[in-house]
Design an enzyme around this catalytic site. Structure first.
Site, PDB file in Angstrom:
ATOM      1  N   HIS A  50      62.840 -27.789  69.195  1.00 50.45           N
ATOM      2  CA  HIS A  50      61.932 -27.914  70.346  1.00 50.45           C
ATOM      3  C   HIS A  50      60.665 -28.683  69.976  1.00 50.45           C
ATOM      4  O   HIS A  50      60.366 -28.933  68.804  1.00 50.45           O
ATOM      5  CB  HIS A  50      61.586 -26.539  70.923  1.00 50.45           C
ATOM      6  CG  HIS A  50      60.838 -25.633  69.982  1.00 50.45           C
ATOM      7  ND1 HIS A  50      59.464 -25.694  69.807  1.00 50.45           N
ATOM      8  CD2 HIS A  50      61.274 -24.631  69.184  1.00 50.45           C
ATOM      9  CE1 HIS A  50      59.087 -24.767  68.944  1.00 50.45           C
ATOM     10  NE2 HIS A  50      60.158 -24.114  68.550  1.00 50.45           N
ATOM     11  N   CYS A  90      62.587 -21.456  64.202  1.00 49.40           N
ATOM     12  CA  CYS A  90      63.068 -22.611  64.951  1.00 49.40           C
ATOM     13  C   CYS A  90      62.572 -23.917  64.326  1.00 49.40           C
ATOM     14  O   CYS A  90      61.687 -23.914  63.475  1.00 49.40           O
ATOM     15  CB  CYS A  90      62.624 -22.523  66.405  1.00 49.40           C
ATOM     16  SG  CYS A  90      63.572 -21.325  67.377  1.00 49.40           S
TER      17      CYS A  90
END
Length: 557
Positions: free
Chosen positions: A453, A472
């Site tokens: 992301h 992440c």
């Protein structure tokens, strides 16, 4: 005259016939010994090979049964070139980051020394050599194909799907001895990636460098403060020698009396070294650069070894399009038809919230995403922050929802009694410039709830150490990746992508194909230009794997 010629040829034929009979008798005696060894019970086999236990007796029985127990590595009681070739490959197992002694090298050496000294080996000795070489071939081939250490034996998470095809080692062993293709058949089991062959060449180079350096002390470079251009420091001479040793610097004439001065030519060498080590190529001799310069050939050999092993764990299926994240390199690459179309700096998990190693298929992306706070972050970060300041949620554009999606007023919750274990709600951050996921997230569903992301914290990409996330992968170039992924959907123009990324409402977009995402951990590789790329072992995983690689193979038979 014709009678004399006829007599000569007759005698020659008779002589050749008897030589063949003798050779057959000699090989038959070895065949008989092989048959006796295999047809005996396991106790007898264990006694005979007590000093160098066999690893694959059942495979050996299949192999020799199919050959009617004929010897594979000798003819007329003489060791063949194939035998010499395999022994050489075993001696060179270190080129693969493996241990030669795992493949019966010590058990074979006395027989080869006897052979080289001109002493004939007995049929039993030849049978033992045959067994040891065939057993070594089988084990070595399996290690080359899928690795010596099974990934499940390491503490770090490695969940990339391994090879599914069998290496057909017995077929390759048969071809090796019947077609004189020992090296060809072993090398056919190498990982199919070009990077592996380049790393093997780097290993050979480092082993040679280690031999050069063995009698010379590897001086540890110590500095108090960072050294910049034109500054003098007594360590400059050592730094110059070190860069010459690693070939990051071409030799040049230093002006007399200026040996301790950090000059511009030396700075270019430092920048080359910094680039190869994933450091900011600013030419400043700081702590991280000095730490990398202090690594000796032995340490780098260790790094090459463990990363060659990691490559052997990877599936060998080739795909035309994939996304590769190398955690240790803090980088993401989008690759199509073996060309890297996009490289982006990345931020990965902290040392205590490590990004896992796994692979999955990317199927969609979300523009202007909401962020549902994961349980770990909720427990360790958000709840403690709200307890200190109830306005924290409003400032972060967060809302509390029950699991039916109804919004809950934070003031109705008794925060004093709340903790991560008894909190009955979820916290969601709405789209916006401060959203933790930034303006777009790229989804490849997985059990770790890890994805790629954007991030609002753009300044973090300028840091050398980017192990800063909660697991992440944040990337520096989200727009560029979205554009490439949606290139086959003409409606998604640059303008529309930018508009969707800055919306106040989340929007999901399905991809027309599932794109493999591979998240791995490599602290060393050799690039397409032949340059060795060295990275810091940020999760401290190399030592554990290297120790497992050095352990003797345990015989389970």
């Amino acid at each position: 005259m014709k009678k004399v010629k006829w007599c000569f040829y007759f005698l020659l034929v008779i002589q050749l016939f008897f030589l063949k009979l003798v050779a057959f008798a000699q090989d038959q005696s070895v065949t008989n010994e092989i048959r006796t060894l295999l047809e005996g019970d396991s106790t007898y086999l264990n006694i005979v090979f007590n000093d160098s236990p066999l690893h694959s007796p059942s495979e050996l029985f299949s192999f020799y049964s199919d050959r009617a127990f004929e010897p594979s590595w000798s003819v007329n009681q003489i060791l063949t070139c194939n035998a010499l070739e395999l022994r050489l490959l075993i001696q060179q197992a270190e080129f693969e980051g493996l241990v030669p002694e795992d493949y019966h090298l010590e058990g074979l050496n006395p027989f080869f020394e006897k052979f080289f000294n001109g002493t004939s080996l007995t049929p039993l000795e030849l049978a033992k050599v045959d067994f040891l070489l065939s057993d070594a071939f089988i084990l070595y081939a399996n290690h080359i194909y899928s690795g010596k250490v099974h990934p499940e034996h390491i503490n770090g998470s490695w969940e990339i799907i391994q090879k599914v095809n069998e290496p057909k080692v017995l077929e390759k062993l048969n071809l090796a001895v019947t077609q004189n293709e020992v090296r060809t058949q072993i090398f056919s089991l190498h990982p199919k990636f070009a990077i592996y062959k380049r790393m093997r060449q780097s290993m050979i180079k480092y082993l040679d460098l280690q031999k050069e350096q063995v009698d010379e002390k590897w001086e540890t470079i110590k500095i108090k403060d960072a050294i910049e251009l034109s500054q003098a420091n007594p360590q400059i001479n050592t730094i110059r020698k070190r860069l010459l040793f690693w070939a990051d610097l071409d030799d040049y004439q230093v002006q007399e009396g200026n040996g301790d001065i950090y000059d511009s030519l030396l700075m270019e060498g430092v920048k080359n070294f910094q680039q190869r080590n994933g450091l900011q190529a600013d030419g400043v001799l700081g702590k991280a650069t000095i730490e990398a310069l202090n690594k000796n050939p032995k340490e780098l050999i260790k790094q090459v070894s463990v990363n060659m092993e990691r490559l052997r764990w990877l599936p060998d299926t080739t795909v035309n399009e994939f996304i590769l994240v190398n955690i240790a390199n803090y980088g993401m690459d989008y690759i199509r038809e073996m060309d890297t179309l996009l490289h982006s700096n990345a931020i990965v998990g902290k040392t205590y919230r490590k990004t896992p190693v796994f692979n999955a298929g990317m199927s969609y992306l979300v523009f202007s995403p909401t962020w549902t706070v994961p349980p770990t972050i909720l427990k360790n970060d958000v709840i403690p922050a709200v307890k200190k300041n109830l306005n924290y949620l409003t400032a972060k554009n967060m809302r509390i929802l029950d699991f039916s999606g109804q919004e809950i007023n934070p003031s109705t919750i008794n925060w004093k009694s709340v903790n991560g274990n008894n909190f009955k709600y979820m916290v969601r951050q709405d789209p916006g410039k401060d959203n933790a996921l930034g303006q777009v997230k790229f989804m490849f569903p997985n059990k770790h709830n890890v994805y790629i992301h954007d991030t609002p914290s753009r300044t973090l990409f300028s840091k050398e150490d980017r192990a800063l996330s909660s697991g992440c992968i944040r990337i520096q170039k989200p727009f560029e990746l979205a554009k490439l992924l949606l290139a086959d959907q003409p409606d998604w123009t640059d303008e529309l992508i930018k508009k969707a990324m800055s919306s106040s409402k989340a929007q999901s977009v399905s991809l027309t194909r599932k794109i493999p995402v591979i998240i791995l951990y490599l602290t060393f590789w050799t690039d397409s230009k032949g340059k060795e790329q060295v990275r810091k072992d940020i999760y401290s995983r190399d030592d554990e794997l290297f120790l497992l690689l050095q352990k003797p193979v345990i015989n389970t038979n």
